[in-house]
Design a protein around this motif. Sequence first.
Motif, PDB file in Angstrom:
ATOM      1  N   UNK D  22       0.820  -1.217   0.000  1.00 21.93           N
ATOM      2  CA  UNK D  22       0.000   0.000   0.000  1.00 21.93           C
ATOM      3  C   UNK D  22       0.853   1.266   0.000  1.00 21.93           C
ATOM      4  N   UNK D  23       2.155   1.081   0.153  1.00 25.64           N
ATOM      5  CA  UNK D  23       3.037   2.216  -0.011  1.00 25.64           C
ATOM      6  C   UNK D  23       3.195   3.133   1.181  1.00 25.64           C
ATOM      7  N   UNK D  24       2.713   2.701   2.378  1.00 20.93           N
ATOM      8  CA  UNK D  24       2.894   3.527   3.580  1.00 20.93           C
ATOM      9  C   UNK D  24       4.364   3.470   4.017  1.00 20.93           C
ATOM     10  N   UNK D  25       4.974   4.612   4.141  1.00 17.87           N
ATOM     11  CA  UNK D  25       6.298   4.687   4.743  1.00 17.87           C
ATOM     12  C   UNK D  25       6.246   5.760   5.816  1.00 17.87           C
ATOM     13  N   UNK D  26       6.747   5.414   6.986  1.00 18.24           N
ATOM     14  CA  UNK D  26       6.652   6.379   8.078  1.00 18.24           C
ATOM     15  C   UNK D  26       7.772   7.399   7.961  1.00 18.24           C
ATOM     16  N   UNK D  27       7.457   8.661   8.031  1.00 21.25           N
ATOM     17  CA  UNK D  27       8.490   9.701   7.976  1.00 21.25           C
ATOM     18  C   UNK D  27       9.306   9.690   9.273  1.00 21.25           C
ATOM     19  N   UNK D  31       7.182  13.781  15.428  1.00 17.76           N
ATOM     20  CA  UNK D  31       5.730  13.632  15.653  1.00 17.76           C
ATOM     21  C   UNK D  31       5.357  12.164  15.867  1.00 17.76           C
ATOM     22  N   UNK D  32       4.209  11.958  16.486  1.00 17.33           N
ATOM     23  CA  UNK D  32       3.650  10.624  16.710  1.00 17.33           C
ATOM     24  C   UNK D  32       3.459   9.938  15.350  1.00 17.33           C
ATOM     25  N   UNK D  34       1.981   6.735  12.936  1.00 22.01           N
ATOM     26  CA  UNK D  34       0.941   5.707  12.899  1.00 22.01           C
ATOM     27  C   UNK D  34       1.498   4.376  12.392  1.00 22.01           C
ATOM     28  N   UNK D  90      -6.984   6.184  12.288  1.00 25.36           N
ATOM     29  CA  UNK D  90      -6.858   7.501  11.664  1.00 25.36           C
ATOM     30  C   UNK D  90      -7.515   7.544  10.294  1.00 25.36           C
TER      31      UNK D  90
ATOM     32  N   UNK F   8     -12.087  13.472  11.202  1.00 28.08           N
ATOM     33  CA  UNK F   8     -10.680  13.650  10.814  1.00 28.08           C
ATOM     34  C   UNK F   8     -10.564  14.181   9.393  1.00 28.08           C
ATOM     35  N   UNK F  70      -0.711  19.952  16.368  1.00 26.12           N
ATOM     36  CA  UNK F  70      -1.811  19.008  16.176  1.00 26.12           C
ATOM     37  C   UNK F  70      -1.467  17.986  15.094  1.00 26.12           C
ATOM     38  N   UNK F  71      -2.140  16.820  15.180  1.00 31.50           N
ATOM     39  CA  UNK F  71      -2.134  15.884  14.079  1.00 31.50           C
ATOM     40  C   UNK F  71      -1.042  14.838  14.096  1.00 31.50           C
ATOM     41  N   UNK F  72      -1.152  13.913  13.149  1.00 33.47           N
ATOM     42  CA  UNK F  72      -0.258  12.772  13.010  1.00 33.47           C
ATOM     43  C   UNK F  72       0.267  12.750  11.584  1.00 33.47           C
ATOM     44  N   UNK F  73       1.596  12.651  11.452  1.00 31.62           N
ATOM     45  CA  UNK F  73       2.214  12.624  10.118  1.00 31.62           C
ATOM     46  C   UNK F  73       2.089  11.239   9.495  1.00 31.62           C
ATOM     47  N   UNK F  74       1.805  11.192   8.203  1.00 31.56           N
ATOM     48  CA  UNK F  74       1.724   9.935   7.461  1.00 31.56           C
ATOM     49  C   UNK F  74       2.399  10.131   6.107  1.00 31.56           C
ATOM     50  N   UNK F  75       3.216   9.145   5.684  1.00 32.35           N
ATOM     51  CA  UNK F  75       3.743   9.189   4.316  1.00 32.35           C
ATOM     52  C   UNK F  75       3.022   8.101   3.545  1.00 32.35           C
ATOM     53  N   UNK F  76       2.368   8.435   2.475  1.00 34.86           N
ATOM     54  CA  UNK F  76       1.542   7.473   1.737  1.00 34.86           C
ATOM     55  C   UNK F  76       1.818   7.609   0.243  1.00 34.86           C
ATOM     56  N   UNK F  82      -0.722  15.055   6.776  1.00 30.53           N
ATOM     57  CA  UNK F  82      -0.969  15.218   8.196  1.00 30.53           C
ATOM     58  C   UNK F  82      -2.452  14.916   8.394  1.00 30.53           C
ATOM     59  N   UNK F  83      -2.763  14.097   9.417  1.00 33.37           N
ATOM     60  CA  UNK F  83      -4.165  13.804   9.717  1.00 33.37           C
ATOM     61  C   UNK F  83      -4.549  14.577  10.977  1.00 33.37           C
ATOM     62  N   UNK F  85      -7.877  16.476  13.419  1.00 32.72           N
ATOM     63  CA  UNK F  85      -9.305  16.501  13.730  1.00 32.72           C
ATOM     64  C   UNK F  85      -9.825  17.899  13.362  1.00 32.72           C
TER      65      UNK F  85
END
Lengths: 94, 94, 94, 94, 94, 94, 94
Positions: D22-27, D31-32, D34, D90, F8, F70-76, F82-83, F85
């Motif tokens: 699915x191509x998710x790579x965490x930066x 920050x928190x 996922x 999320x 979100x 705020x928010x959660x970082x995601x690389x997709x 950033x996700x 609320x």
Amino acid sequence: MLKPLGDRIVIELVETEEKTASGIVLPDSAKEKPQEGKVVAVGTGRVLESGERVALEVSVDDRIIFSKYAGTEVKYEGKEYLILRENDILAILG
Amino acid sequence: MLKPLGDRIVIELVETEEKTASGIVLPDSAKEKPQEGKVVAVGTGRVLESGERVALEVSVDDRIIFSKYAGTEVKYEGKEYLILRENDILAILG
Amino acid sequence: MLKPLGDRIVIELVETEEKTASGIVLPDSAKEKPQEGKVVAVGTGRVLESGERVALEVSVDDRIIFSKYAGTEVKYEGKEYLILRENDILAILG
Amino acid sequence: MLKPLGDRIVIELVETEEKTASGIVLPDSAKEKPQEGKVVAVGTGRVLESGERVALEVSVDDRIIFSKYAGTEVKYEGKEYLILRENDILAILG
Amino acid sequence: MLKPLGDRIVIELVETEEKTASGIVLPDSAKEKPQEGKVVAVGTGRVLESGERVALEVSVDDRIIFSKYAGTEVKYEGKEYLILRENDILAILG
Amino acid sequence: MLKPLGDRIVIELVETEEKTASGIVLPDSAKEKPQEGKVVAVGTGRVLESGERVALEVSVDDRIIFSKYAGTEVKYEGKEYLILRENDILAILG
Amino acid sequence: MLKPLGDRIVIELVETEEKTASGIVLPDSAKEKPQEGKVVAVGTGRVLESGERVALEVSVDDRIIFSKYAGTEVKYEGKEYLILRENDILAILG
């Protein structure tokens, strides 16, 4: 006269000596201990989210016991009172 | 007589010796331990935001177990009682 | 008999050895670990602010897993139980 | 089978290597971060104060990302799962 | 003019000397002590989750007592005021 | 595609250089500073206790400013998002 | 233009010198001190659990006082603003 707001109640403290009229004696243990009072004025009650106002369960002249550290002391026209919220009252002595 | 308010309940403590009538024996572990009591008076119940009053699930003379550190001790007319909220009661012994 | 109140549930612990009947084995990591139990009694359910009572999702004899540090231990008529709230239950093993 | 209660969800972890399907790579920032998972079972949903039960937005086989420290690990019939609340999720990868 | 919002109230402080007109004298104990004020403006009331707006129980010119550390001081057109929430008001002096 | 749940929102960060297209420049003071983003996906909205679902106020392609931490970082699929609320969003730049 | 969300409000700060037009002067005491501002944009209002949206009590061009440490600073098209929630506003200067 003191007119308490909402779910507030004005009481006079009843000194809990070794033997009071109502017979409350506080046990000597580590648990939180209640105090005794006489209701002198009651508020109009708490307003629920539905808009309904819930009348208080206590009435003027009721003898009550309440959580020891609850309330705010007030001296008014020479006499001392305590203003509580109904939630601080544990029971009515009947 | 003690008339508890709202969702409050007045109980007499039942001494939990090694072998009580109801047979409750507290295990010796690190978890929170409950105590046993007998209900002597119940309040009129909690008022919901809808305005409805929810009758208590316990009745006078029920044997109950409750969270150990819950409640307030009261001595009234020579006898000791504990005033709890219904939420502190874990179960009825039936 | 133990009759739990509201959204409470009485369970018997199921010892989770290396290989149990239901096959639960706890992984060895730093995360919070659940435990397994069998439901022996359920309360009448939680009362909503609308006045409605929500029946519990678990039934007597369900095998469940629950949050490890949840609940209160009780020994009753010689047997050990744990009293939980429904919210402490993670899943039913079906 | 694991039947989660209420708004709980059972997932299998998806290992997020450098390049997943699915191509998710965490930066790599402060920050928190996922994690990715696949839904294997969903609860019946959260009950509102109005008494209505809200069905979950995720379904079995959805690929999701969730808050890293959320949930409880369970090993069941030899496989590892994580039990989350819907609020910990999320987004769905679609 | 100061128009307070929602359940807020603007008052003028009443100096509580040894002997005020209304006779409030603060007792010298360790408990929280209230102060006296006169209402100069009231908000439109709190909005309930049902959408209903609850009118305040106090009116302009009411003498009130309130929690000592409550409120925000404001100087407006040369005069000092205090802005409280209705919940900070203990009782009306009548 | 990232489908955010509930209230979100998925955004792309807009680098706020000295002079951006929309002209946001962060002042250098001690107060909390917002950041700028562009909405790329929105959830289905928050469910109220009444059962109603409230659609979000922001739409895809809106330029927004939001609370910095705020928010959660995601690389997709190679891009960073950033996700948030909806409550973390301060204003739409229109 | 800045379009604040929900119960948020965009204001311009009004410098409160010794003598401003509206005459607000902050007293020099230990209590929390409010600040003065002018409303430049208002949100659509807060959504109640009943689904109803409550319009804000303040309007564009209102002069307001608000809690000193409230809000988030934003510089937009060369001008500085503060984004508050309606609850941070104490009173309208009328």
